[in-house]
Motif scaffolding. Structure first.
Motif, PDB file in Angstrom:
ATOM      1  N   GLY A   1       1.559 -28.069 -43.258  1.00 43.93           N
ATOM      2  CA  GLY A   1       0.293 -27.185 -43.228  1.00 43.93           C
ATOM      3  C   GLY A   1      -0.915 -28.204 -42.400  1.00 43.93           C
ATOM      4  N   LEU A   2      -2.153 -27.575 -43.231  1.00 37.71           N
ATOM      5  CA  LEU A   2      -3.787 -27.971 -42.270  1.00 37.71           C
ATOM      6  C   LEU A   2      -4.227 -28.532 -43.126  1.00 37.71           C
ATOM      7  CD1 LEU A   2      -5.541 -26.957 -40.235  1.00 37.71           C
ATOM      8  CD2 LEU A   2      -5.470 -24.831 -40.939  1.00 37.71           C
ATOM      9  N   VAL A   3      -5.187 -29.714 -43.061  1.00 36.87           N
ATOM     10  CA  VAL A   3      -5.783 -30.551 -43.925  1.00 36.87           C
ATOM     11  C   VAL A   3      -7.488 -30.205 -43.159  1.00 36.87           C
ATOM     12  CG1 VAL A   3      -4.589 -31.561 -45.072  1.00 36.87           C
ATOM     13  CG2 VAL A   3      -5.305 -32.795 -42.672  1.00 36.87           C
ATOM     14  N   ARG A   4      -8.460 -30.560 -43.814  1.00 32.93           N
ATOM     15  CA  ARG A   4      -9.029 -30.763 -43.122  1.00 32.93           C
ATOM     16  C   ARG A   4     -10.657 -31.615 -43.931  1.00 32.93           C
ATOM     17  NH1 ARG A   4     -14.958 -28.194 -46.000  1.00 32.93           N
ATOM     18  NH2 ARG A   4     -14.691 -27.728 -47.724  1.00 32.93           N
ATOM     19  N   PHE A   5     -11.466 -32.318 -43.250  1.00 30.17           N
ATOM     20  CA  PHE A   5     -12.405 -33.834 -43.856  1.00 30.17           C
ATOM     21  C   PHE A   5     -13.551 -32.734 -44.060  1.00 30.17           C
ATOM     22  CE2 PHE A   5      -8.003 -35.710 -41.847  1.00 30.17           C
ATOM     23  CZ  PHE A   5      -8.118 -36.920 -42.726  1.00 30.17           C
TER      24      PHE A   5
ATOM     25  N   THR B   1       3.461 -32.216 -51.953  1.00 27.13           N
ATOM     26  CA  THR B   1       3.527 -31.299 -51.693  1.00 27.13           C
ATOM     27  C   THR B   1       1.945 -30.816 -52.592  1.00 27.13           C
ATOM     28  OG1 THR B   1       4.262 -29.714 -53.646  1.00 27.13           O
ATOM     29  CG2 THR B   1       5.330 -30.252 -51.083  1.00 27.13           C
ATOM     30  N   PHE B   2       1.220 -30.722 -51.790  1.00 27.76           N
ATOM     31  CA  PHE B   2      -0.549 -30.090 -52.400  1.00 27.76           C
ATOM     32  C   PHE B   2      -0.418 -28.228 -52.124  1.00 27.76           C
ATOM     33  CE2 PHE B   2      -0.756 -34.460 -51.053  1.00 27.76           C
ATOM     34  CZ  PHE B   2      -1.555 -35.005 -51.886  1.00 27.76           C
ATOM     35  N   LYS B   3      -1.396 -27.688 -53.415  1.00 30.00           N
ATOM     36  CA  LYS B   3      -1.665 -26.362 -53.282  1.00 30.00           C
ATOM     37  C   LYS B   3      -2.594 -25.830 -52.299  1.00 30.00           C
ATOM     38  CE  LYS B   3      -0.266 -26.060 -57.450  1.00 30.00           C
ATOM     39  NZ  LYS B   3      -0.616 -25.986 -59.191  1.00 30.00           N
TER      40      LYS B   3
ATOM     41  N   LEU C   1       3.040 -33.509 -47.357  1.00 31.72           N
ATOM     42  CA  LEU C   1       2.528 -34.485 -46.527  1.00 31.72           C
ATOM     43  C   LEU C   1       3.924 -35.536 -47.279  1.00 31.72           C
ATOM     44  CD1 LEU C   1      -0.922 -35.515 -47.342  1.00 31.72           C
ATOM     45  CD2 LEU C   1       0.413 -34.516 -45.703  1.00 31.72           C
ATOM     46  N   TYR C   2       3.834 -36.819 -46.033  1.00 30.44           N
ATOM     47  CA  TYR C   2       5.161 -37.800 -45.991  1.00 30.44           C
ATOM     48  C   TYR C   2       4.407 -39.385 -46.093  1.00 30.44           C
ATOM     49  CZ  TYR C   2       9.067 -35.330 -45.426  1.00 30.44           C
ATOM     50  OH  TYR C   2      10.871 -34.608 -45.836  1.00 30.44           O
ATOM     51  N   ARG C   3       4.243 -39.979 -47.757  1.00 28.89           N
ATOM     52  CA  ARG C   3       3.524 -40.698 -47.164  1.00 28.89           C
ATOM     53  C   ARG C   3       3.535 -42.461 -47.584  1.00 28.89           C
ATOM     54  NH1 ARG C   3      -0.811 -38.777 -51.667  1.00 28.89           N
ATOM     55  NH2 ARG C   3      -2.855 -38.747 -50.536  1.00 28.89           N
ATOM     56  N   LEU C   4       3.210 -43.236 -46.462  1.00 33.42           N
ATOM     57  CA  LEU C   4       3.062 -44.783 -46.996  1.00 33.42           C
ATOM     58  C   LEU C   4       2.057 -45.751 -47.325  1.00 33.42           C
ATOM     59  CD1 LEU C   4       4.466 -45.380 -42.915  1.00 33.42           C
ATOM     60  CD2 LEU C   4       5.559 -45.488 -45.810  1.00 33.42           C
ATOM     61  N   THR C   5       2.231 -46.490 -48.306  1.00 34.09           N
ATOM     62  CA  THR C   5       1.307 -47.162 -49.127  1.00 34.09           C
ATOM     63  C   THR C   5       0.758 -48.405 -48.120  1.00 34.09           C
ATOM     64  OG1 THR C   5       3.189 -48.993 -49.875  1.00 34.09           O
ATOM     65  CG2 THR C   5       1.987 -46.849 -51.458  1.00 34.09           C
ATOM     66  N   PHE C   6      -0.250 -48.883 -48.106  1.00 36.17           N
ATOM     67  CA  PHE C   6      -0.691 -49.772 -47.043  1.00 36.17           C
ATOM     68  C   PHE C   6       0.600 -50.837 -46.960  1.00 36.17           C
ATOM     69  CE2 PHE C   6      -2.599 -53.416 -46.675  1.00 36.17           C
ATOM     70  CZ  PHE C   6      -3.912 -53.239 -45.397  1.00 36.17           C
TER      71      PHE C   6
ATOM     72  N   LEU D   1      -7.490 -30.107 -53.336  1.00 39.18           N
ATOM     73  CA  LEU D   1      -8.374 -32.086 -52.604  1.00 39.18           C
ATOM     74  C   LEU D   1      -7.146 -33.193 -52.631  1.00 39.18           C
ATOM     75  CD1 LEU D   1     -11.756 -32.007 -54.237  1.00 39.18           C
ATOM     76  CD2 LEU D   1     -11.131 -32.049 -52.343  1.00 39.18           C
ATOM     77  N   ILE D   2      -6.974 -33.425 -51.703  1.00 40.22           N
ATOM     78  CA  ILE D   2      -5.910 -34.926 -51.186  1.00 40.22           C
ATOM     79  C   ILE D   2      -6.594 -35.973 -51.278  1.00 40.22           C
ATOM     80  CG2 ILE D   2      -4.843 -35.947 -49.888  1.00 40.22           C
ATOM     81  CD1 ILE D   2      -4.784 -33.258 -47.987  1.00 40.22           C
ATOM     82  N   LEU D   3      -7.988 -36.215 -51.276  1.00 39.59           N
ATOM     83  CA  LEU D   3      -8.739 -37.339 -51.722  1.00 39.59           C
ATOM     84  C   LEU D   3     -10.173 -36.690 -51.653  1.00 39.59           C
ATOM     85  CD1 LEU D   3      -8.734 -41.047 -50.457  1.00 39.59           C
ATOM     86  CD2 LEU D   3      -9.793 -40.262 -49.603  1.00 39.59           C
TER      87      LEU D   3
END
Length: 188
Positions: A53-57, A30-32, A101-106, A36-38
């Motif tokens: 949620g909602l993110v921006r690039f 989770t992110f507040k 987020l649910y994340r997968l590594t490369f 920043l996620i990245l």
């Protein structure tokens, strides 16, 4: 995680065995709001699914950041160019709302490709979707007016656009906040 399972089933006929392997590789984070996620210069290590949620690039600038994408819940997101090339990202990703987020590594994604019957099809279709989103954005910038881009964004996600600060919307459609105010007055 139910939304992700439903999405994957809509993409392909995923077996219970393949789903178990896929879901076992997911990491929930989770992110507040505004976190920043990245950051620029970091290498993207994940392909993520937005549960909530909602993110921006955006590209950070001294005066005004240049927002070039919004990604809403129940969609995949990644600094995909950095994810594939393992080169540092030239842009940032930020949570605009509290985001899960649910994340997968490369490496885990590669294992899914190798060890499931459906992994390659899902990966291809997700990559195609990311490409279509990017292509739609580019065509919009070339063919639509700022007012049309604003109306299209509002039409696509009216319930969530209220969560996006106007300065980010203005940057996304390629105008100043003052010009966006004029557009909003004109169409209201």
């Amino acid at each position: 995680m139910n939304e992700l399972h439903t999405l994957l089933r809509s993409i392909a006929d995923i077996s219970d065995k393949d789903w178990l392997l896929f879901s076992s590789k997911l990491k929930r984070i989770t992110f507040k709001k505004k976190e920043l996620i990245l950051s620029t210069g970091e290498t993207e290590s994940y392909l993520s699914f937005i549960e909530q949620g909602l993110v921006r690039f955006f590209i950070p600038k001294v005066e005004n950041d240049m927002t070039f994408a919004f990604v809403f819940e129940n969609n995949f997101m990644s600094a995909y160019d950095s994810f594939l090339t393992k080169l540092p990202s030239q842009y940032c990703i930020q949570a605009l709302t509290p985001t899960t987020l649910y994340r997968l590594t490369f490496d885990d994604l590669e294992k899914i490709y190798q060890n499931t019957n459906i992994g390659n099809e899902i990966g291809r279709k997700c990559a195609e979707e990311l490409f279509l989103i990017k292509s739609k954005r580019e065509l919009s910038l070339l063919n639509s007016s700022a007012e049309e881009r604003y109306l299209n964004l509002f039409k696509e996600r009216p319930e969530l656009i209220k969560e996006i600060p106007l300065k980010y919307i203005a940057s996304y459609i390629g105008v100043t906040p003052q010009a966006l105010s004029r557009i909003r007055r004109r169409i209201s």
